[in-house]
Design a protein around this motif. Structure first.
Motif, PDB file in Angstrom:
ATOM      1  N   SER A 175       0.903  -1.170   0.091  1.00 55.39           N
ATOM      2  CA  SER A 175       0.081  -0.180  -0.032  1.00 55.39           C
ATOM      3  C   SER A 175       0.894   1.304  -0.030  1.00 55.39           C
ATOM      4  O   SER A 175       2.040   0.903   0.337  1.00 55.39           O
ATOM      5  N   ALA A 176       0.100   2.395  -0.382  1.00 58.26           N
ATOM      6  CA  ALA A 176       0.978   3.789  -0.507  1.00 58.26           C
ATOM      7  C   ALA A 176       0.071   4.823  -0.055  1.00 58.26           C
ATOM      8  O   ALA A 176      -0.975   4.717  -0.264  1.00 58.26           O
ATOM      9  N   GLU A 177       0.735   5.612   0.990  1.00 58.19           N
ATOM     10  CA  GLU A 177      -0.236   6.886   1.302  1.00 58.19           C
ATOM     11  C   GLU A 177       0.228   8.014   0.485  1.00 58.19           C
ATOM     12  O   GLU A 177       1.296   8.260   0.364  1.00 58.19           O
ATOM     13  N   VAL A 178      -0.686   8.289  -0.106  1.00 57.50           N
ATOM     14  CA  VAL A 178      -0.555   9.506  -1.242  1.00 57.50           C
ATOM     15  C   VAL A 178      -1.436  10.899  -1.198  1.00 57.50           C
ATOM     16  O   VAL A 178      -2.753  10.900  -0.521  1.00 57.50           O
ATOM     17  N   VAL A 179      -0.619  11.795  -0.965  1.00 53.38           N
ATOM     18  CA  VAL A 179      -1.408  13.068  -1.213  1.00 53.38           C
ATOM     19  C   VAL A 179      -1.844  13.660  -2.585  1.00 53.38           C
ATOM     20  O   VAL A 179      -0.873  13.723  -3.635  1.00 53.38           O
ATOM     21  N   ILE A 180      -2.942  13.928  -2.870  1.00 54.18           N
ATOM     22  CA  ILE A 180      -3.467  13.902  -4.260  1.00 54.18           C
ATOM     23  C   ILE A 180      -3.619  15.694  -4.482  1.00 54.18           C
ATOM     24  O   ILE A 180      -3.463  16.183  -3.507  1.00 54.18           O
ATOM     25  N   ALA A 181      -4.060  15.927  -5.577  1.00 50.80           N
ATOM     26  CA  ALA A 181      -3.976  17.357  -5.909  1.00 50.80           C
ATOM     27  C   ALA A 181      -5.027  17.981  -5.432  1.00 50.80           C
ATOM     28  O   ALA A 181      -4.698  19.298  -5.041  1.00 50.80           O
ATOM     29  N   ASP A 182      -5.996  17.529  -4.818  1.00 46.82           N
ATOM     30  CA  ASP A 182      -7.039  18.400  -4.228  1.00 46.82           C
ATOM     31  C   ASP A 182      -6.612  18.325  -2.693  1.00 46.82           C
ATOM     32  O   ASP A 182      -7.710  18.808  -1.738  1.00 46.82           O
ATOM     33  N   GLY A 183      -5.506  17.936  -2.173  1.00 51.44           N
ATOM     34  CA  GLY A 183      -5.250  18.012  -0.880  1.00 51.44           C
ATOM     35  C   GLY A 183      -5.528  16.732   0.028  1.00 51.44           C
ATOM     36  O   GLY A 183      -5.086  16.481   1.066  1.00 51.44           O
ATOM     37  N   ARG A 184      -6.220  15.923  -0.458  1.00 51.69           N
ATOM     38  CA  ARG A 184      -6.835  14.807   0.241  1.00 51.69           C
ATOM     39  C   ARG A 184      -5.342  13.763   0.295  1.00 51.69           C
ATOM     40  O   ARG A 184      -4.726  13.509  -0.577  1.00 51.69           O
ATOM     41  N   THR A 185      -5.302  12.950   1.668  1.00 55.21           N
ATOM     42  CA  THR A 185      -4.719  11.839   1.542  1.00 55.21           C
ATOM     43  C   THR A 185      -5.054  10.503   1.523  1.00 55.21           C
ATOM     44  O   THR A 185      -6.233  10.345   2.275  1.00 55.21           O
ATOM     45  N   LEU A 186      -4.655   9.842   0.436  1.00 55.83           N
ATOM     46  CA  LEU A 186      -5.563   8.465   0.396  1.00 55.83           C
ATOM     47  C   LEU A 186      -4.402   7.075   0.337  1.00 55.83           C
ATOM     48  O   LEU A 186      -3.293   7.682   0.505  1.00 55.83           O
ATOM     49  N   THR A 187      -5.088   6.161   0.752  1.00 54.70           N
ATOM     50  CA  THR A 187      -4.067   4.928   0.912  1.00 54.70           C
ATOM     51  C   THR A 187      -4.820   4.325  -0.531  1.00 54.70           C
ATOM     52  O   THR A 187      -5.748   3.961  -0.660  1.00 54.70           O
ATOM     53  N   ALA A 188      -3.498   3.960  -1.056  1.00 54.37           N
ATOM     54  CA  ALA A 188      -3.814   3.322  -2.496  1.00 54.37           C
ATOM     55  C   ALA A 188      -3.387   1.630  -2.046  1.00 54.37           C
ATOM     56  O   ALA A 188      -2.140   1.268  -1.636  1.00 54.37           O
ATOM     57  N   SER A 189      -4.138   0.775  -2.683  1.00 53.85           N
ATOM     58  CA  SER A 189      -3.781  -0.597  -2.246  1.00 53.85           C
ATOM     59  C   SER A 189      -4.542  -1.616  -3.172  1.00 53.85           C
ATOM     60  O   SER A 189      -5.283  -0.896  -4.033  1.00 53.85           O
ATOM     61  N   ALA A 190      -4.651  -2.768  -3.129  1.00 53.54           N
ATOM     62  CA  ALA A 190      -5.336  -3.705  -3.961  1.00 53.54           C
ATOM     63  C   ALA A 190      -6.710  -3.488  -3.868  1.00 53.54           C
ATOM     64  O   ALA A 190      -7.337  -3.665  -4.806  1.00 53.54           O
ATOM     65  N   THR A 191      -7.333  -3.157  -2.512  1.00 56.85           N
ATOM     66  CA  THR A 191      -8.586  -2.860  -2.338  1.00 56.85           C
ATOM     67  C   THR A 191      -9.247  -1.634  -2.289  1.00 56.85           C
ATOM     68  O   THR A 191     -10.425  -1.383  -2.413  1.00 56.85           O
ATOM     69  N   GLN A 192      -8.287  -0.602  -1.938  1.00 52.56           N
ATOM     70  CA  GLN A 192      -8.575   1.034  -1.835  1.00 52.56           C
ATOM     71  C   GLN A 192      -7.908   1.523  -3.275  1.00 52.56           C
ATOM     72  O   GLN A 192      -6.605   1.673  -3.220  1.00 52.56           O
ATOM     73  N   HIS A 193      -8.523   2.132  -3.952  1.00 57.64           N
ATOM     74  CA  HIS A 193      -7.990   2.824  -5.117  1.00 57.64           C
ATOM     75  C   HIS A 193      -7.159   2.135  -5.973  1.00 57.64           C
ATOM     76  O   HIS A 193      -5.901   2.632  -6.106  1.00 57.64           O
ATOM     77  N   PRO A 194      -7.731   0.963  -6.226  1.00 59.33           N
ATOM     78  CA  PRO A 194      -7.015   0.049  -6.785  1.00 59.33           C
ATOM     79  C   PRO A 194      -6.077   0.698  -8.365  1.00 59.33           C
ATOM     80  O   PRO A 194      -5.151   0.132  -8.636  1.00 59.33           O
TER      81      PRO A 194
END
Length: 458
Positions: A175-194
């Motif tokens: 998984s990776a913790e990512v700050v995207i352009a609109d300022g949100r911090t997302l967790t990307a993984s096989a099940t979240q934001h795949p």
């Protein structure tokens, strides 16, 4: 997507240099350095001194994902922005002229958990990663240079000395913790934001957001053998002709590269790593010597633990001035002599062939963004340069790149990024380019994370 009120959606409109630097400085826990501030000149510089003429308007020394968020929102559509960890971007994309560098080097913690996963800050260097993993008796395949950042390695795919046995660095990403352009911090993984998770595994840094933390699966650290065989000048054609079928037939526990040094009479060496003891490695090396029909002038074979083996390949930590590019060998070259001839009369230039295969090819071409799964080897063209010689060296590197293409050796590796590489989008990403463009549009529709070789420009 919900947007922070400080985010100005202005599409591809001209950037406006009206950042509230004082406000950003107040909102950050880390330091914000501007020209004239103590430490700015050191903080802005990258690994390659040829990029020293690229001067950002500020360096945000982020200490948390919250700092990254504040920096992204403050700079978006006002000045260019880019994240920097190791600072090894070949052409200096992590020091945008007049823009904002998000310096992640203070976010460098490495935690190895009881289940064998490792949580690693995006600013960690490979030296820090290998040190912590070695102490925990764990292993993660990655690059060789100790000063390179884990972020750049993993996001571009992550080739390295253990890839034939354990796969690419990105293949171990959980998984990776990512700050995207609109300022949100997302967790990307096989099940979240795949879809984002897919893109982060080989889609290159700087395209989709700022990764602030990675979680990787690791393996038990194996006993390793490292080796170098040096061959005399004038024997490169024979060594390359023997090396290709040798590494193709080798067990996946063996990885090796072939480094050709240009000059009046090119020379070469074969260096590598074997998962297992030297007693099992030496017969394989004997086989290479037999195939090449050339007696090495140097033979060094050592048993080492994981960390000491990685240190064997680490190179100098000093800054280096160079020009570089890449190509991909989809299969062994049918004309070793023509490849070697490209290095004739080019002192200071090296052609480094790194073997793929093994576990790299176990993953489907479209399963991650890294497209070169079925290729035989990567080729890095690397040449020392100075500010005075940069133009001439760049021309010389381009001639070798074009010569390789004429021999059918095309495509390129995004972590050896080169703005002069023809059709670079297809070269880096192959059949995955269209999907990468789509992911970039979904998570950064207004092209906040834009730079000359962003996937949206390919």
């Amino acid at each position: 997507m919900a947007r922070d009120p400080r985010f100005h959606a202005s599409g591809a409109t001209a950037l406006r240099n009206n950042v509230d630097w004082d406000g950003l400085r107040r909102r950050m826990r880390g330091a914000l350095l501007r020209p004239g501030d103590a430490g700015f000149d050191s903080a802005r510089k990258l690994f390659n001194p040829l990029n020293d003429d690229q001067v950002p308007a500020a360096v945000a020394q982020c200490v948390s994902a919250a700092d990254v968020r504040e920096a992204v929102l403050a700079a978006a559509h006002r000045v260019p922005l880019a994240a920097r960890s190791g600072g090894h971007s070949y052409v200096g994309y992590s020091a945008p002229n007049g823009g904002l560098t998000l310096d992640l080097r203070r976010m460098s913690s490495v935690e190895v958990r009881p289940d064998g996963t490792a949580t690693i800050g995006a600013g960690a260097t490979l030296e820090g990663v290998y040190t912590a993993l070695g102490q925990a008796n764990r292993c993660l395949p990655g690059g060789s240079c100790f000063t390179v950042g884990i972020a750049g390695v993993a996001l571009g795919g992550g080739i390295g000395v253990l890839q034939r046995k354990f796969g690419l660095t990105c293949d171990h990403l959980v998984s990776a913790e990512v700050v995207i352009a609109d300022g949100r911090t997302l967790t990307a993984s096989a099940t979240q934001h795949p879809d984002l998770f897919w893109a982060l595994r080989g889609g290159g840094g700087g395209n989709f957001g700022v990764v602030t933390q990675f979680t990787f699966a690791t393996d038990p650290a194996p006993a390793l053998t490292v080796f170098v065989l040096g061959f005399p000048a004038g024997s490169v054609k024979k060594v390359l002709a023997g090396w290709q079928p040798w590494i193709t037939a080798a067990p996946r526990a063996l990885w090796a590269n072939l480094n050709v040094a240009g000059g009046t009479t090119p020379s070469c060496k074969v260096a590598g790593c074997f998962v297992g003891p030297s007693s099992a490695c030496n017969p394989l090396l004997n086989d290479l010597v037999s195939r090449a029909e050339v007696r090495p002038t140097q033979r060094r074979v050592e048993d080492r633990d994981y960390f000491k083996a990685m240190r064997f390949f680490s190179g100098s930590p000093d800054r280096q001035s160079f020009v570089a590019s890449s190509r991909i060998l989809s299969s062994p070259t049918a004309n070793p002599g023509a490849v070697v001839a490209l290095l004739q009369g080019r002192p200071g230039m090296a052609l480094i062939l790194d073997a793929l295969g093994g576990a790299v090819a176990d993953v489907d071409v479209r399963q991650t963004a890294f497209p070169h799964r079925k290729a035989f080897a990567t080729a890095q063209i690397y040449a020392s340069a100075t500010a005075a010689s940069e133009t001439a060296v760049t021309r010389s590197v381009g001639q070798v790149v074009a010569g390789l293409a004429d021999l059918g050796i095309r495509d390129g590796y995004v972590n050896y990024i080169d703005p002069a590489l023809p059709d670079w989008g297809t070269a880096y990403y192959g059949p995955n380019l269209a999907r990468l463009r789509s992911v970039a549009h979904d998570y950064d529709p207004d092209q906040v994370f834009d730079f000359p070789q962003a996937v949206t420009r390919a």
